[in-house]
Design a protein around this motif. Structure first.
Motif, PDB file in Angstrom:
ATOM      1  N   LEU A 113      -6.634  -4.497  -6.714  1.00 41.55           N
ATOM      2  CA  LEU A 113      -5.999  -3.184  -6.765  1.00 41.55           C
ATOM      3  C   LEU A 113      -7.181  -2.063  -6.475  1.00 41.55           C
ATOM      4  CD1 LEU A 113      -3.496  -1.303  -7.331  1.00 41.55           C
ATOM      5  CD2 LEU A 113      -4.400  -1.280  -9.411  1.00 41.55           C
ATOM      6  N   GLY A 114      -7.109  -1.507  -5.395  1.00 37.70           N
ATOM      7  CA  GLY A 114      -8.062  -0.540  -5.127  1.00 37.70           C
ATOM      8  C   GLY A 114      -7.599   0.897  -4.706  1.00 37.70           C
ATOM      9  N   CYS A 115      -8.283   1.603  -4.597  1.00 39.44           N
ATOM     10  CA  CYS A 115      -8.083   3.055  -4.080  1.00 39.44           C
ATOM     11  C   CYS A 115      -9.369   3.570  -3.480  1.00 39.44           C
ATOM     12  CB  CYS A 115      -7.611   3.844  -5.099  1.00 39.44           C
ATOM     13  SG  CYS A 115      -7.371   5.672  -4.799  1.00 39.44           S
ATOM     14  N   ILE A 126      -3.847   3.542  -1.751  1.00 41.70           N
ATOM     15  CA  ILE A 126      -3.709   2.700  -2.663  1.00 41.70           C
ATOM     16  C   ILE A 126      -3.472   1.266  -2.410  1.00 41.70           C
ATOM     17  CG2 ILE A 126      -3.069   1.814  -5.143  1.00 41.70           C
ATOM     18  CD1 ILE A 126      -2.202   4.656  -5.527  1.00 41.70           C
ATOM     19  N   TYR A 182       0.804  -1.170  -0.071  1.00 42.06           N
ATOM     20  CA  TYR A 182      -0.036  -0.115  -0.146  1.00 42.06           C
ATOM     21  C   TYR A 182       0.825   1.377   0.072  1.00 42.06           C
ATOM     22  CZ  TYR A 182       1.103   0.700   5.163  1.00 42.06           C
ATOM     23  OH  TYR A 182       1.590   0.848   6.167  1.00 42.06           O
ATOM     24  N   GLU A 242      -8.144   6.657  -9.265  1.00 39.03           N
ATOM     25  CA  GLU A 242      -9.370   5.696  -9.020  1.00 39.03           C
ATOM     26  C   GLU A 242      -9.604   5.021 -10.163  1.00 39.03           C
ATOM     27  OE1 GLU A 242     -11.975   7.448  -5.313  1.00 39.03           O
ATOM     28  OE2 GLU A 242     -12.053   8.586  -7.116  1.00 39.03           O
ATOM     29  N   LEU A 268      -2.611  -5.560 -13.053  1.00 40.19           N
ATOM     30  CA  LEU A 268      -2.978  -4.899 -11.682  1.00 40.19           C
ATOM     31  C   LEU A 268      -1.376  -4.492 -10.926  1.00 40.19           C
ATOM     32  CD1 LEU A 268      -5.701  -6.613  -9.992  1.00 40.19           C
ATOM     33  CD2 LEU A 268      -5.730  -4.764 -11.472  1.00 40.19           C
ATOM     34  N   THR A 287      -7.647   4.435 -13.025  1.00 37.02           N
ATOM     35  CA  THR A 287      -6.638   3.425 -12.985  1.00 37.02           C
ATOM     36  C   THR A 287      -6.750   2.297 -12.411  1.00 37.02           C
ATOM     37  OG1 THR A 287      -5.223   5.226 -13.834  1.00 37.02           O
ATOM     38  CG2 THR A 287      -4.066   3.468 -13.390  1.00 37.02           C
ATOM     39  N   CYS A 288      -6.973   2.410 -11.211  1.00 33.90           N
ATOM     40  CA  CYS A 288      -6.989   1.183 -10.227  1.00 33.90           C
ATOM     41  C   CYS A 288      -8.090   0.395 -10.603  1.00 33.90           C
ATOM     42  CB  CYS A 288      -7.130   1.484  -8.976  1.00 33.90           C
ATOM     43  SG  CYS A 288      -5.844   2.213  -8.086  1.00 33.90           S
ATOM     44  N   TYR A 295      -2.527  -2.833  -2.956  1.00 35.61           N
ATOM     45  CA  TYR A 295      -2.414  -3.898  -4.105  1.00 35.61           C
ATOM     46  C   TYR A 295      -2.095  -5.353  -3.338  1.00 35.61           C
ATOM     47  CZ  TYR A 295       0.109  -6.937  -7.743  1.00 35.61           C
ATOM     48  OH  TYR A 295       0.091  -7.814  -8.479  1.00 35.61           O
ATOM     49  N   ARG A 348      -0.169  -1.444 -13.025  1.00 32.56           N
ATOM     50  CA  ARG A 348      -0.709  -0.437 -12.588  1.00 32.56           C
ATOM     51  C   ARG A 348      -0.273   0.272 -11.254  1.00 32.56           C
ATOM     52  NH1 ARG A 348      -6.855  -1.542 -13.664  1.00 32.56           N
ATOM     53  NH2 ARG A 348      -6.139  -3.635 -14.639  1.00 32.56           N
ATOM     54  N   PHE A 349      -0.226  -0.614 -10.552  1.00 33.31           N
ATOM     55  CA  PHE A 349      -0.006  -0.303  -8.892  1.00 33.31           C
ATOM     56  C   PHE A 349       1.625   0.406  -8.902  1.00 33.31           C
ATOM     57  CE2 PHE A 349       2.335  -1.085  -4.776  1.00 33.31           C
ATOM     58  CZ  PHE A 349       1.341  -0.334  -3.929  1.00 33.31           C
TER      59      PHE A 349
END
Length: 124
Positions: A35-37, A26, A6, A66, A83, A68-69, A28, A86-87
């Protein structure tokens, strides 16, 4: 339990003053394909750091994170990446007003719940 990573998202309105405020997190988790935000903007506190801060610009930058996640058509080219990629892209050092802090790791059985816990602990 699974390993997760995170980073806090922070607003740095004036780099020369060295001030920042956490506005999101964020998370992961490769093992859970997650993957979340989550973000929380306290406009009054941000205005205390810089009365001339472009809050609409900050909101737009956080919405882009958000998206992109979440992937999908609103995420642009990055939304097609795995993912983990992206992270890494979202947490790469940059000199913009919205920045990711250092990446940390932990263990969790529920990355979505961890995201909410971190938002409460680091942002709210």
């Amino acid at each position: 339990m699974n390993v997760f990573e995170y980073a806090a998202l922070r607003v740095v309105p004036r780099v020369e003053r060295g001030e920042s405020m956490n506005v999101g997190v964020i998370v992961y988790c490769q093992a859970r394909d997650f993957l979340g935000c989550r973000v929380h903007i306290d406009a009054a506190r941000l205005r205390a750091l810089d009365p001339d801060l472009d809050l609409d610009g900050v909101r737009a930058a956080l919405t882009a994170v958000e998206c992109t996640c979440g992937g999908g058509p609103h995420a642009g080219q990055a939304g097609d990446e795995p993912l983990g990629s992206r992270f890494r892209w979202l947490t790469a050092p940059r000199s913009t007003i919205v920045q990711a802090g250092p990446v940390h790791a932990g263990l969790t059985g529920d990355p979505a719940a961890e995201l909410d816990r971190l938002l409460d602990a680091l942002v709210r």
